[in-house]
Design a protein around this motif. Sequence first.
Motif, PDB file in Angstrom:
ATOM      1  N   PHE A 143      -7.982  43.889   1.842  1.00  0.00           N
ATOM      2  CA  PHE A 143      -7.652  42.823   0.899  1.00  0.00           C
ATOM      3  C   PHE A 143      -8.694  41.702   0.943  1.00  0.00           C
ATOM      4  CE2 PHE A 143      -5.406  38.908  -0.254  1.00  0.00           C
ATOM      5  CZ  PHE A 143      -4.893  39.267  -1.493  1.00  0.00           C
ATOM      6  N   ILE A 144      -9.008  41.226   2.137  1.00  0.00           N
ATOM      7  CA  ILE A 144      -9.971  40.134   2.284  1.00  0.00           C
ATOM      8  C   ILE A 144     -11.359  40.576   1.846  1.00  0.00           C
ATOM      9  CG2 ILE A 144     -11.115  38.623   3.950  1.00  0.00           C
ATOM     10  CD1 ILE A 144      -8.438  38.828   5.589  1.00  0.00           C
ATOM     11  N   GLY A 145     -11.744  41.787   2.207  1.00  0.00           N
ATOM     12  CA  GLY A 145     -13.055  42.298   1.796  1.00  0.00           C
ATOM     13  C   GLY A 145     -13.225  42.268   0.284  1.00  0.00           C
ATOM     14  N   ASN A 146     -12.177  42.608  -0.429  1.00  0.00           N
ATOM     15  CA  ASN A 146     -12.238  42.559  -1.887  1.00  0.00           C
ATOM     16  C   ASN A 146     -12.260  41.121  -2.401  1.00  0.00           C
ATOM     17  OD1 ASN A 146     -12.239  45.289  -3.157  1.00  0.00           O
ATOM     18  ND2 ASN A 146     -10.594  45.541  -1.670  1.00  0.00           N
ATOM     19  N   CYS A 147     -11.529  40.241  -1.773  1.00  0.00           N
ATOM     20  CA  CYS A 147     -11.525  38.832  -2.188  1.00  0.00           C
ATOM     21  C   CYS A 147     -12.886  38.175  -1.980  1.00  0.00           C
ATOM     22  CB  CYS A 147     -10.468  38.051  -1.416  1.00  0.00           C
ATOM     23  SG  CYS A 147      -8.783  38.488  -1.855  1.00  0.00           S
ATOM     24  N   LEU A 148     -13.592  38.579  -0.935  1.00  0.00           N
ATOM     25  CA  LEU A 148     -14.872  37.954  -0.614  1.00  0.00           C
ATOM     26  C   LEU A 148     -15.966  38.270  -1.638  1.00  0.00           C
ATOM     27  CD1 LEU A 148     -14.983  38.324   3.264  1.00  0.00           C
ATOM     28  CD2 LEU A 148     -14.516  36.257   1.914  1.00  0.00           C
ATOM     29  N   ARG A 149     -15.691  39.188  -2.540  1.00  0.00           N
ATOM     30  CA  ARG A 149     -16.666  39.476  -3.599  1.00  0.00           C
ATOM     31  C   ARG A 149     -16.785  38.306  -4.571  1.00  0.00           C
ATOM     32  NH1 ARG A 149     -15.001  44.453  -6.734  1.00  0.00           N
ATOM     33  NH2 ARG A 149     -12.974  43.485  -6.581  1.00  0.00           N
ATOM     34  N   PHE A 150     -15.810  37.427  -4.549  1.00  0.00           N
ATOM     35  CA  PHE A 150     -15.760  36.297  -5.468  1.00  0.00           C
ATOM     36  C   PHE A 150     -15.796  34.994  -4.665  1.00  0.00           C
ATOM     37  CE2 PHE A 150     -13.295  39.884  -7.062  1.00  0.00           C
ATOM     38  CZ  PHE A 150     -14.003  40.167  -8.229  1.00  0.00           C
ATOM     39  N   PRO A 151     -16.399  33.943  -5.206  1.00  0.00           N
ATOM     40  CA  PRO A 151     -16.512  32.680  -4.454  1.00  0.00           C
ATOM     41  C   PRO A 151     -15.246  31.822  -4.527  1.00  0.00           C
ATOM     42  CG  PRO A 151     -17.622  32.465  -6.548  1.00  0.00           C
ATOM     43  CD  PRO A 151     -17.138  33.907  -6.464  1.00  0.00           C
ATOM     44  N   CYS A 152     -14.099  32.429  -4.278  1.00  0.00           N
ATOM     45  CA  CYS A 152     -12.849  31.678  -4.397  1.00  0.00           C
ATOM     46  C   CYS A 152     -12.072  31.605  -3.084  1.00  0.00           C
ATOM     47  CB  CYS A 152     -11.968  32.294  -5.487  1.00  0.00           C
ATOM     48  SG  CYS A 152     -11.537  34.002  -5.170  1.00  0.00           S
ATOM     49  N   THR A 153     -12.560  32.238  -2.035  1.00  0.00           N
ATOM     50  CA  THR A 153     -11.877  32.215  -0.746  1.00  0.00           C
ATOM     51  C   THR A 153     -12.460  31.090   0.091  1.00  0.00           C
ATOM     52  OG1 THR A 153     -11.560  34.593  -0.849  1.00  0.00           O
ATOM     53  CG2 THR A 153     -11.290  33.581   1.288  1.00  0.00           C
ATOM     54  N   GLN A 154     -11.593  30.199   0.525  1.00  0.00           N
ATOM     55  CA  GLN A 154     -12.022  29.051   1.332  1.00  0.00           C
ATOM     56  C   GLN A 154     -11.545  29.235   2.770  1.00  0.00           C
ATOM     57  OE1 GLN A 154     -13.710  26.085  -0.019  1.00  0.00           O
ATOM     58  NE2 GLN A 154     -14.076  27.687  -1.523  1.00  0.00           N
ATOM     59  N   VAL A 155     -12.331  28.732   3.701  1.00  0.00           N
ATOM     60  CA  VAL A 155     -11.975  28.780   5.112  1.00  0.00           C
ATOM     61  C   VAL A 155     -12.237  27.420   5.714  1.00  0.00           C
ATOM     62  CG1 VAL A 155     -14.224  29.683   5.830  1.00  0.00           C
ATOM     63  CG2 VAL A 155     -12.249  30.109   7.249  1.00  0.00           C
ATOM     64  N   GLY A 156     -11.368  27.012   6.626  1.00  0.00           N
ATOM     65  CA  GLY A 156     -11.519  25.724   7.270  1.00  0.00           C
ATOM     66  C   GLY A 156     -11.626  25.858   8.775  1.00  0.00           C
ATOM     67  N   GLY A 157     -12.531  25.122   9.360  1.00  0.00           N
ATOM     68  CA  GLY A 157     -12.685  25.112  10.811  1.00  0.00           C
ATOM     69  C   GLY A 157     -12.983  26.493  11.362  1.00  0.00           C
ATOM     70  N   ASP A 158     -12.493  26.743  12.554  1.00  0.00           N
ATOM     71  CA  ASP A 158     -12.691  28.037  13.207  1.00  0.00           C
ATOM     72  C   ASP A 158     -11.559  28.966  12.778  1.00  0.00           C
ATOM     73  OD1 ASP A 158     -13.833  29.936  14.853  1.00  0.00           O
ATOM     74  OD2 ASP A 158     -12.837  29.193  16.652  1.00  0.00           O
ATOM     75  N   TYR A 159     -11.458  29.194  11.477  1.00  0.00           N
ATOM     76  CA  TYR A 159     -10.422  30.026  10.846  1.00  0.00           C
ATOM     77  C   TYR A 159      -9.026  29.449  11.080  1.00  0.00           C
ATOM     78  CZ  TYR A 159     -14.450  33.009  10.616  1.00  0.00           C
ATOM     79  OH  TYR A 159     -15.706  33.484  10.377  1.00  0.00           O
ATOM     80  N   ALA A 160      -8.950  28.121  11.163  1.00  0.00           N
ATOM     81  CA  ALA A 160      -7.659  27.467  11.312  1.00  0.00           C
ATOM     82  C   ALA A 160      -6.861  27.524  10.020  1.00  0.00           C
ATOM     83  CB  ALA A 160      -7.844  26.014  11.744  1.00  0.00           C
ATOM     84  N   ALA A 161      -7.550  27.674   8.904  1.00  0.00           N
ATOM     85  CA  ALA A 161      -6.897  27.776   7.597  1.00  0.00           C
ATOM     86  C   ALA A 161      -7.727  28.684   6.713  1.00  0.00           C
ATOM     87  CB  ALA A 161      -6.767  26.401   6.966  1.00  0.00           C
ATOM     88  N   ALA A 162      -7.025  29.468   5.903  1.00  0.00           N
ATOM     89  CA  ALA A 162      -7.738  30.350   4.974  1.00  0.00           C
ATOM     90  C   ALA A 162      -6.933  30.477   3.703  1.00  0.00           C
ATOM     91  CB  ALA A 162      -7.937  31.726   5.593  1.00  0.00           C
TER      92      ALA A 162
END
Length: 66
Positions: A47-66
């Motif tokens: 699921f994440i691999g497919n989402c990463l194809r687009f610049p819409c996935t945000q991550v905060g800190g050391d993966y504290a939020a995604a």
Amino acid sequence: MGSAPRTADASDLDGLTTTLSAAFEGDPVWRWVFPDVDGLRVFWRFFIGNCLRFPCTQVGGDYAAA
């Protein structure tokens, strides 16, 4: 205060997979669908691999939020 959110990329796949798998591994519904934690990890990685194809996935800190 933590670092500002940033757009995730392919190098974040492992960290995001670990974070989201851990977040849902104790959930009764997800455990019913994926009784084996490895199956849950495979799902999130796909699921994440497919989402990463687009610049819409945000991550905060050391993966504290995604």
